[in-house]
Design a protein around this motif. Structure first.
Motif, PDB file in Angstrom:
ATOM      1  N   LEU B 266       0.835  -1.200   0.000  1.00  0.00           N
ATOM      2  CA  LEU B 266       0.000   0.000   0.000  1.00  0.00           C
ATOM      3  C   LEU B 266       0.876   1.259   0.000  1.00  0.00           C
ATOM      4  CD1 LEU B 266      -2.850   1.137   0.042  1.00  0.00           C
ATOM      5  CD2 LEU B 266      -2.819   0.980   2.546  1.00  0.00           C
ATOM      6  N   LEU B 269       1.994   2.082  -3.478  1.00  0.00           N
ATOM      7  CA  LEU B 269       0.986   2.731  -4.312  1.00  0.00           C
ATOM      8  C   LEU B 269       0.741   4.168  -3.842  1.00  0.00           C
ATOM      9  CD1 LEU B 269      -1.653  -0.082  -4.984  1.00  0.00           C
ATOM     10  CD2 LEU B 269      -0.036   0.947  -6.584  1.00  0.00           C
ATOM     11  N   GLN B 270       0.774   4.349  -2.545  1.00  0.00           N
ATOM     12  CA  GLN B 270       0.607   5.695  -1.973  1.00  0.00           C
ATOM     13  C   GLN B 270       1.686   6.634  -2.529  1.00  0.00           C
ATOM     14  OE1 GLN B 270       0.619   5.434   2.270  1.00  0.00           O
ATOM     15  NE2 GLN B 270      -0.068   7.549   2.568  1.00  0.00           N
ATOM     16  N   ALA B 272       3.315   6.220  -5.293  1.00  0.00           N
ATOM     17  CA  ALA B 272       3.085   6.420  -6.722  1.00  0.00           C
ATOM     18  C   ALA B 272       2.021   7.503  -6.952  1.00  0.00           C
ATOM     19  CB  ALA B 272       2.662   5.104  -7.380  1.00  0.00           C
ATOM     20  N   ILE B 273       1.025   7.524  -6.099  1.00  0.00           N
ATOM     21  CA  ILE B 273       0.003   8.574  -6.225  1.00  0.00           C
ATOM     22  C   ILE B 273       0.614   9.927  -5.893  1.00  0.00           C
ATOM     23  CG2 ILE B 273      -2.142   9.466  -5.230  1.00  0.00           C
ATOM     24  CD1 ILE B 273      -3.026   6.547  -4.825  1.00  0.00           C
ATOM     25  N   ARG B 274       1.365   9.964  -4.792  1.00  0.00           N
ATOM     26  CA  ARG B 274       1.951  11.239  -4.371  1.00  0.00           C
ATOM     27  C   ARG B 274       2.841  11.833  -5.455  1.00  0.00           C
ATOM     28  NH1 ARG B 274       1.844  13.269   0.475  1.00  0.00           N
ATOM     29  NH2 ARG B 274       1.669  11.309   1.640  1.00  0.00           N
ATOM     30  N   GLY B 276       2.848  11.021  -8.676  1.00  0.00           N
ATOM     31  CA  GLY B 276       2.273  10.982 -10.018  1.00  0.00           C
ATOM     32  C   GLY B 276       2.900   9.947 -10.929  1.00  0.00           C
ATOM     33  N   GLU B 277       3.284   8.796 -10.376  1.00  0.00           N
ATOM     34  CA  GLU B 277       3.927   7.759 -11.189  1.00  0.00           C
ATOM     35  C   GLU B 277       2.871   6.941 -11.930  1.00  0.00           C
ATOM     36  OE1 GLU B 277       7.668   7.294  -8.045  1.00  0.00           O
ATOM     37  OE2 GLU B 277       6.185   5.699  -8.250  1.00  0.00           O
ATOM     38  N   ALA B 278       2.452   7.465 -13.064  1.00  0.00           N
ATOM     39  CA  ALA B 278       1.340   6.873 -13.813  1.00  0.00           C
ATOM     40  C   ALA B 278       1.592   5.415 -14.196  1.00  0.00           C
ATOM     41  CB  ALA B 278       1.068   7.708 -15.068  1.00  0.00           C
ATOM     42  N   LEU B 281       1.184   2.860 -11.320  1.00  0.00           N
ATOM     43  CA  LEU B 281      -0.229   2.619 -11.011  1.00  0.00           C
ATOM     44  C   LEU B 281      -0.861   1.710 -12.062  1.00  0.00           C
ATOM     45  CD1 LEU B 281      -1.351   6.202  -9.898  1.00  0.00           C
ATOM     46  CD2 LEU B 281      -0.908   4.221  -8.421  1.00  0.00           C
ATOM     47  N   GLU B 282      -0.708   2.091 -13.312  1.00  0.00           N
ATOM     48  CA  GLU B 282      -1.369   1.322 -14.358  1.00  0.00           C
ATOM     49  C   GLU B 282      -0.866  -0.121 -14.382  1.00  0.00           C
ATOM     50  OE1 GLU B 282      -1.368   3.144 -18.243  1.00  0.00           O
ATOM     51  OE2 GLU B 282      -2.126   1.293 -19.144  1.00  0.00           O
ATOM     52  N   ARG B 284       0.426  -1.935 -11.899  1.00  0.00           N
ATOM     53  CA  ARG B 284      -0.109  -2.719 -10.767  1.00  0.00           C
ATOM     54  C   ARG B 284      -1.575  -3.051 -10.976  1.00  0.00           C
ATOM     55  NH1 ARG B 284       4.056  -3.105  -6.293  1.00  0.00           N
ATOM     56  NH2 ARG B 284       5.709  -2.346  -7.671  1.00  0.00           N
ATOM     57  N   PHE B 285      -2.317  -2.092 -11.501  1.00  0.00           N
ATOM     58  CA  PHE B 285      -3.754  -2.303 -11.680  1.00  0.00           C
ATOM     59  C   PHE B 285      -4.033  -3.352 -12.765  1.00  0.00           C
ATOM     60  CE2 PHE B 285      -4.750   2.362 -10.303  1.00  0.00           C
ATOM     61  CZ  PHE B 285      -4.265   2.067  -9.041  1.00  0.00           C
ATOM     62  N   ARG B 286      -3.089  -3.491 -13.664  1.00  0.00           N
ATOM     63  CA  ARG B 286      -3.298  -4.389 -14.787  1.00  0.00           C
ATOM     64  C   ARG B 286      -3.051  -5.845 -14.408  1.00  0.00           C
ATOM     65  NH1 ARG B 286      -4.366  -2.707 -19.705  1.00  0.00           N
ATOM     66  NH2 ARG B 286      -3.625  -0.579 -19.517  1.00  0.00           N
ATOM     67  N   ARG B 287      -1.976  -6.081 -13.663  1.00  0.00           N
ATOM     68  CA  ARG B 287      -1.614  -7.491 -13.466  1.00  0.00           C
ATOM     69  C   ARG B 287      -2.545  -8.202 -12.480  1.00  0.00           C
ATOM     70  NH1 ARG B 287       3.243  -7.787  -9.680  1.00  0.00           N
ATOM     71  NH2 ARG B 287       2.546  -6.313  -8.136  1.00  0.00           N
TER      72      ARG B 287
END
Ligand SMILES: NC(=O)c1ccc[n+]([C@@H]2O[C@H](COP(=O)([O-])OP(=O)(O)OC[C@H]3O[C@@H](n4cnc5c(N)ncnc54)[C@H](OP(=O)(O)O)[C@@H]3O)[C@@H](O)[C@H]2O)c1
Ligand SMILES: NC(=O)c1ccc[n+]([C@@H]2O[C@H](COP(=O)([O-])OP(=O)(O)OC[C@H]3O[C@@H](n4cnc5c(N)ncnc54)[C@H](OP(=O)(O)O)[C@@H]3O)[C@@H](O)[C@H]2O)c1
Lengths: 316, 316
Positions: B266, B269-270, B272-274, B276-278, B281-282, B284-287
């Motif tokens: 977590l 990902l936090q 990556a959001i802070r 802006g590591e697009a 995010l994408e 992690r969300f994909r796999r």
């Protein structure tokens, strides 16, 4: 579903253009048809594959590869693309945009679209940002269904000075799709949705990722035993990666803020487990039930059946 | 459902005693009746209210306020109480236990029941701990249904030297209830379930708690907009507080270990959001989608309908 749209009498808009026809765009198209809300529907989709599906399913009366073509003569334009694509699509539609048209969107973040799209729109075009709080984990033009929005809330976040008639017509569109319409400050919307939607998705992606990273052998077992709770997270984490990437990038502050609180609360429970604080655990687990009751009472719970699809419905 | 149990021919056990008749106990009673697995069913429940419900619904042929009475003459005894109550209930049944009886359980943690109940049982009684990976967020004797276990896995964790014939008969019971039976080391079971069930529940309780702690006004909005993802968490966090308190207290090590990993993931990902590591995010969300596909393919996904119950089934 009738193939020809426009039943005349109750028609709200002459022509409606959907820029992006994925889950939300196609559901809106089907709802417009069912309730006769648009004289004509035009759809724009980026890929030839999607345009082919839209045509095959006759989701819209015309299908376009250019936003400017789709919006020609439209009284209402609905942006239905990932939040991060709003600016480029809006920019591309400008040459075709009719003076006096209403532009709305369905994006899951509202401050960002106001920041990105608001300044692009010419004088006389009315901008009414919106967000139907309805969805599934599926995406693409074949995923839509006409009653997706029924009994769901739809939040409008008109900027200061927005044209009241335009806001009223967009509200009426959603009401006729079966939604309950609310108006809200954009910043407030983004904060509430960070809690009810963005954090749950981030957590789901994380937990499924944690499972993914287990040794190969354990990964298989995790899938086998998913019925213990994990399966719900896999469903949520099955949502579109690009849509969610864009949401987190565009609602950063609110997501980080609620994530901070969540982290503190999780640490508290972690501590209670470590030190065997039975009452702390039971107490926390008990009071959350109130929230569940509220969700059910408000008819926002959806329907979950612990069994697999297509089974006899003879539960004891 | 037939009111009289025992169809003779395929009967597996003469008498089965269910110690605890809540969601799992009542579902097992209904499944035993439907498939004719027991000549006679006896139920023990702690509270007079529950005993009244069990009688009214005729879940078992006899209903008892004392474990020792319920198990008298039983060939199979199934502990169906919260994990933390196993020891006391097992101790209380001892005076009535028949020599040669098989004792099993359905608890969500397996090392704890082996530690707590194993040493109490006399020589000649066969102990076969088990865990049906099936459930809902509802509890109590009225919550059960006969097909709860169908297509679900059931894990048996026999201790070293367990009687093979006894293990075989318990396995057969679950198979006849529709389950797929697997055998596993208790420690391994507890580790895998920490991932697929205990962590998801802990996270759900936490996130609903975080929402609960918001200002009163926001709490109402959180409920309204629950359809954005939050509602699934409220459902999971609607599960029985005592059952879950006991699970966390009795599977502490495995839960804390997986919680540690989850926290690290977590944080990533936090971050990556802070920043802006697009792509992070994408990616992690994909796999994570692979895992979802696995769950569906194995028929362990259950059925979720985004709409409310009892609506027309005319999705477009
Ligand atoms: N899904 C939900 O649960 C939900 C709920 C409420 C609101 N929303 C919001 O609704 C919007 C659409 O979501 P959806 O679920 O309908 O997504 P979707 O099913 O993935 O559809 C997205 C649509 O946008 C197009 N698109 C994607 N990237 C684009 C780009 N860079 N330029 C131009 N077009 C692009 C896609 O075209 P191709 O098919 O050709 O790629 C497709 O037509 C998002 O803003 C989302 O935040 C979603
Ligand atoms: N729920 C699930 O999804 C699920 C799935 C798999 C395994 N399990 C396991 O199955 C077991 C039972 O869960 P359940 O969902 O059936 O629970 P439930 O519906 O809450 O029923 C619990 C039963 O145990 C009795 N009981 C509770 N505390 C007791 C105590 N201290 N002494 C004696 N009896 C007590 C209750 O009696 P009263 O009704 O009189 O209070 C009731 O009969 C648990 O070990 C759980 O870990 C649950």
């Amino acid at each position: 579903m009738t193939a020809a749209s426009g039943t005349g009498a109750t028609e709200l808009f002459g022509k409606v253009a959907l820029l992006g026809v994925g889950l939300i765009g196609s559901s809106l198209a089907l709802a417009c048809r069912r309730h006769g809300l648009a004289g004509r529907l035009a759809g724009y989709a980026r890929s030839a594959e999607s345009r082919e599906v839209i045509e095959r399913l006759r989701l819209t009366d015309s299908v376009h590869a250019e936003p400017a073509e789709a919006v020609a003569d439209a009284d209402l334009v609905v942006l239905c693309v990932p939040v991060g694509a709003n600016a480029a699509v809006a920019e591309a539609m400008l040459p075709g945009l009719k003076p006096g048209a209403i532009v709305t969107d369905v994006g899951s973040v509202k401050q960002a679209v106001i920041r990105d799209v608001g300044p692009l729109l010419p004088e006389g075009v009315h901008f009414v940002p919106g967000h139907p709080i309805a969805g599934t984990e599926h995406s693409g033009p074949a995923a839509g269904f006409a009653d997706l929005f029924e009994e769901r809330y739809c939040v409008l976040t008109p900027p200061p000075g927005a044209d009241e008639a335009a806001v009223g017509r967009v509200a009426e569109l959603w009401r006729r799709c079966g939604s309950r319409v609310e108006t809200m400050e954009p910043a407030h919307h983004d904060k509430v949705l960070a809690m009810t939607s963005h954090l749950p998705h981030l957590i789901s992606y994380t937990i499924v990722g944690t499972a993914y990273d287990l040794a190969e052998s354990e990964r298989g077992e995790v899938i086998k035993f998913a019925a213990g709770g994990f399966r719900d997270f896999t469903r949520i984490a099955g949502s579109d990666p690009v849509m969610w990437r864009d949401i987190f990038l565009n609602n950063r502050e609110a997501v980080l803020e609620i994530l901070q609180r969540f982290g503190e609360d999780l640490s508290r429970l972690q501590r209670a487990i470590r030190w065997g604080e039975a009452e702390v655990l039971e107490d926390r687990f008990r009071r959350t039930r109130e929230i569940r009751r509220g969700v059910i009472q408000l008819g926002q719970a959806g329907t979950f059946d612990a069994r697999e699809p297509h089974k006899d419905d003879e539960a004891g």
